[in-house]
Design a protein around this motif. Structure first.
Motif, short mmCIF file in Angstrom:
data_model
loop_
_atom_site.label_atom_id
_atom_site.label_comp_id
_atom_site.label_asym_id
_atom_site.label_seq_id
_atom_site.Cartn_x
_atom_site.Cartn_y
_atom_site.Cartn_z
N ARG A 205 0.83 -1.22 0.00
CA ARG A 205 0.00 0.00 0.00
C ARG A 205 0.86 1.26 0.00
NH1 ARG A 205 -1.54 -4.16 2.81
NH2 ARG A 205 -3.72 -4.87 2.84
N LYS A 206 2.06 1.16 -0.57
CA LYS A 206 3.00 2.28 -0.46
C LYS A 206 2.56 3.52 -1.23
CE LYS A 206 6.09 0.54 -4.09
NZ LYS A 206 7.48 0.10 -4.38
N GLU A 218 10.37 8.82 7.68
CA GLU A 218 11.35 7.87 8.19
C GLU A 218 12.64 7.91 7.37
OE1 GLU A 218 12.88 5.81 10.95
OE2 GLU A 218 10.73 6.25 11.12
N MET A 219 12.52 8.05 6.06
CA MET A 219 13.71 8.16 5.21
C MET A 219 14.45 9.48 5.47
SD MET A 219 14.01 5.40 3.65
CE MET A 219 13.02 3.95 3.29
N LYS A 220 13.69 10.51 5.74
CA LYS A 220 14.32 11.80 6.07
C LYS A 220 15.14 11.67 7.36
CE LYS A 220 13.17 16.71 5.88
NZ LYS A 220 12.08 17.70 5.76
N ASN A 221 14.61 10.93 8.32
CA ASN A 221 15.36 10.66 9.55
C ASN A 221 16.66 9.96 9.24
OD1 ASN A 221 13.50 11.77 11.31
ND2 ASN A 221 12.43 9.84 11.68
N PHE A 222 16.60 8.99 8.31
CA PHE A 222 17.81 8.25 7.96
C PHE A 222 18.87 9.17 7.38
CE2 PHE A 222 20.46 6.14 4.80
CZ PHE A 222 21.06 5.18 5.60
N PHE A 223 18.49 10.01 6.42
CA PHE A 223 19.46 10.91 5.82
C PHE A 223 20.05 11.87 6.86
CE2 PHE A 223 17.52 9.72 1.74
CZ PHE A 223 18.66 9.60 0.94
N GLU A 224 19.19 12.39 7.73
CA GLU A 224 19.66 13.38 8.71
C GLU A 224 20.59 12.78 9.76
OE1 GLU A 224 16.13 15.30 10.16
OE2 GLU A 224 15.94 16.56 8.38
N TYR A 225 20.31 11.54 10.16
CA TYR A 225 21.11 10.92 11.20
C TYR A 225 22.30 10.13 10.67
CZ TYR A 225 17.96 12.00 15.08
OH TYR A 225 17.24 12.65 16.05
N GLN A 226 22.17 9.55 9.47
CA GLN A 226 23.20 8.60 9.04
C GLN A 226 23.91 8.96 7.74
OE1 GLN A 226 22.81 4.46 9.78
NE2 GLN A 226 20.82 4.65 10.75
N VAL A 227 23.48 10.00 7.05
CA VAL A 227 24.15 10.37 5.80
C VAL A 227 24.77 11.76 5.87
CG1 VAL A 227 23.84 10.78 3.33
CG2 VAL A 227 22.65 8.86 4.42
N ILE A 251 10.53 6.99 -3.04
CA ILE A 251 10.44 7.90 -1.88
C ILE A 251 11.85 8.30 -1.44
CG2 ILE A 251 9.67 8.11 0.51
CD1 ILE A 251 7.43 6.12 -0.16
N LEU A 252 12.75 7.34 -1.44
CA LEU A 252 14.13 7.59 -1.05
C LEU A 252 14.76 8.68 -1.91
CD1 LEU A 252 16.29 6.26 0.88
CD2 LEU A 252 16.99 4.90 -1.10
N ARG A 253 14.56 8.58 -3.21
CA ARG A 253 15.12 9.57 -4.13
C ARG A 253 14.45 10.94 -3.96
NH1 ARG A 253 18.65 7.63 -7.86
NH2 ARG A 253 18.78 5.35 -8.09
#
Length: 283
Positions: A205-206, A218-227, A251-253
């Motif tokens: 259902r994405k 959630e992906m934004k969190n990943f970029f901010e914390y880990q990239v 979504i990632l892109r």
């Protein structure tokens, strides 16, 4: 024979090469993350795989790359358990980030990210791996991962934050009770894998606006914390390994574009590229 193993928290991909560096066998076992699996279960789980048992005495070297193996003690645990089965093999155990770096390498330096059951990141220049951030696991870290998205879904379900249509569908699909959820999160051997399994529901259902937004954040969190903490991320390509990156690639892109970052290639299963790297650069 040489075995190359890419082990996540959910499953492990095994490729066995013959003496001519040709693929002899491809197979799978469960994931062997020492932070979650009891070491006494490792040997019995491998013994369930008859294909591996048939060739165990012919394997002379094993390259094992695993989640949770960024800590020396965990590497030793895996090595010791593998030695109990593969008695004739020299065994090298390294963290999964090294496998991701090898698999994602295309001749130029890049920030390399793992987005699977868990998440992690590093910078690889072709020879040296730079890790500036610790892996905090699914309780405090693993932003953007399958376990993080699953945790969001389960939490929002119980706290009645899901839209009515999604709440009803989730209820019909899982019939999940709070006591069962707490049991799986606190008393099962692989709680992160249990949470990550709920991504099946989200992936199907994405395109639902609610899930699009949830995954985006959630992906934004990943970029901010880990990239973004890697200075190289401003200029270097950012490559991704893992099923979560693959299924949510659009979504990632989109998140990367908003942050003015350059996503390179996204690889669902790194094992093929990992094997190619070993044949070309290591064996």
């Amino acid at each position: 024979m040489v075995a190359i193993v890419d082990s996540g928290s959910t499953k492990s991909d095994w490729v066995i090469l013959d003496d001519f560096k040709k693929v002899f066998l491809k197979t799978e076992t469960i994931g062997f993350n020492p932070n979650f699996i009891n070491r006494e279960l490792i040997v019995p789980e491998i013994e369930k795989n008859s294909s591996l048992i048939l060739v165990k005495n012919s394997i002379t070297k094993i390259f094992f790359y695993g989640s949770g193996c960024g800590v020396k003690k965990n590497c030793e645990t895996i090595k010791e358990e593998l030695e109990r089965i593969f008695t004739k093999a020299e065994i090298v155990v390294k963290e999964d980030l090294m496998a991701a770096a090898y698999a994602a390498y295309n001749g130029k330096p890049a920030v390399v990210c793992i987005l699977g059951t868990g998440s992690n990141s590093c910078y690889f220049d072709g020879q040296n791996l730079k890790i500036e951030l610790p892996s905090l696991g699914f309780l405090m870290g693993d932003e953007g991962s399958g376990s993080a998205i699953g945790k969001q879904l389960v939490r929002r379900y119980f706290m009645k934050k899901l839209p009515a249509d999604l709440h009803t569908e989730f209820e019909q699909n899982y019939g999940l009770k709070i006591e069962d959820a707490l049991k799986n999160m606190y008393h099962s051997p692989r709680p992160n894998a249990w949470l990550a399994d709920f991504n099946k529901f989200v992936i199907e259902r994405k395109d639902h606006p609610y899930f699009k937004n949830m995954v985006y954040e959630e992906m934004k969190n990943f970029f901010e914390y880990q990239v973004i903490p890697y200075q190289e991320s401003k200029e270097a390509e950012i490559n991704f390994i893992g099923s979560i990156a693959y299924y949510y690639e659009t979504i990632l892109r989109s998140v990367a574009a908003e942050l003015h970052l350059n996503v390179g290639h996204v690889v669902q299963k790194p094992i093929e590229s990992l094997v190619d790297y070993h044949i070309k650069y290591i064996l």
